[in-house]
Design a protein around this motif. Structure first.
Motif, short mmCIF file in Angstrom:
data_model
loop_
_atom_site.label_atom_id
_atom_site.label_comp_id
_atom_site.label_asym_id
_atom_site.label_seq_id
_atom_site.Cartn_x
_atom_site.Cartn_y
_atom_site.Cartn_z
N UNK A 94 51.73 86.83 57.24
CA UNK A 94 52.49 86.89 55.93
C UNK A 94 53.26 85.80 55.90
N UNK A 95 53.44 85.18 54.60
CA UNK A 95 54.25 84.11 54.29
C UNK A 95 54.81 84.02 53.09
N UNK A 96 55.99 83.49 52.97
CA UNK A 96 56.70 83.29 51.56
C UNK A 96 56.20 82.17 50.67
N UNK A 97 56.59 82.10 49.65
CA UNK A 97 56.28 81.00 48.69
C UNK A 97 56.97 79.67 49.17
N UNK A 98 58.07 79.65 49.80
CA UNK A 98 58.91 78.53 50.09
C UNK A 98 60.37 78.43 49.18
N UNK A 99 61.23 77.74 49.86
CA UNK A 99 62.42 77.34 49.07
C UNK A 99 62.61 75.96 49.48
N UNK A 100 63.13 75.19 48.23
CA UNK A 100 63.47 73.90 48.86
C UNK A 100 64.72 73.42 49.14
N UNK A 101 64.71 72.80 50.19
CA UNK A 101 66.11 72.44 50.83
C UNK A 101 66.08 70.76 50.84
N UNK A 161 57.51 89.64 64.79
CA UNK A 161 58.40 88.55 64.99
C UNK A 161 58.50 87.86 63.48
N UNK A 162 59.67 87.30 63.36
CA UNK A 162 59.89 86.63 61.95
C UNK A 162 60.35 85.26 62.23
N UNK A 163 59.73 84.44 61.41
CA UNK A 163 59.88 82.88 61.70
C UNK A 163 60.45 82.18 60.47
N UNK A 164 60.89 81.02 60.79
CA UNK A 164 61.18 79.91 59.70
C UNK A 164 60.29 78.78 59.82
N UNK A 165 59.73 78.13 59.03
CA UNK A 165 58.91 77.08 59.22
C UNK A 165 59.35 76.15 57.90
N UNK A 166 58.94 74.78 58.11
CA UNK A 166 59.32 73.64 57.13
C UNK A 166 58.24 72.90 56.86
N UNK A 169 59.64 77.98 54.66
CA UNK A 169 59.02 78.97 54.47
C UNK A 169 59.34 80.19 55.54
N UNK A 170 59.42 81.57 55.20
CA UNK A 170 59.51 82.40 56.24
C UNK A 170 58.16 82.99 56.30
#
Length: 118
Positions: A107-114, A33-38, A94-95
């Motif tokens: 598993x987590x990514x490093x994040x991207x700023x919006x 399962x893939x997710x997006x968080x903020x 973050x994904x």
């Protein structure tokens, strides 16, 4: 070594759209399962959207109807199309991925700023 790398963030105006991408490497994610968080400044991280291996989706009430999550298993990539952005959507996005469908995110990514200006 598993890596998730997000891209596509930036500075936009209210009402604009952005498309975030997250490329996963170092493993097989077709069963995940893939997710997006903020996480906005001063706030806790919140779940935005997720997609199962079979394509089932879930959205937070605050983004439902505006955001669309999708995935391309052949490319180990998950996307978040964000439309009608508002300043309240400003956050680091973050994904994340689970090991198996429905499991915990490990598993987590490093994040991207919006950043959405009014």
């Amino acid at each position: 070594q598993v890596q998730l790398v997000e891209s596509g963030g930036g500075l936009v105006q209210a009402g604009d759209s952005l498309r975030l991408s997250c490329v996963a490497s170092g493993g097989t994610f077709s069963s995940s399962t893939m997710g997006w968080f903020r996480q906005a400044p001063g706030k806790e991280r919140e779940s935005v959207a997720e997609i199962t291996r079979s394509g089932g989706t879930w959205y937070a009430a605050s983004v439902k109807g505006r955001f669309t999550i999708s995935r391309d298993n052949a490319k180990n990539t998950v996307y978040l199309q964000m439309n009608s952005l508002s300043p309240e959507d400003t956050a680091v996005y973050y994904c994340a991925a689970t090991l198996v469908s429905g499991g915990k995110y490990v598993y987590w990514g490093q994040g991207t700023q919006v950043t959405v200006s009014s």
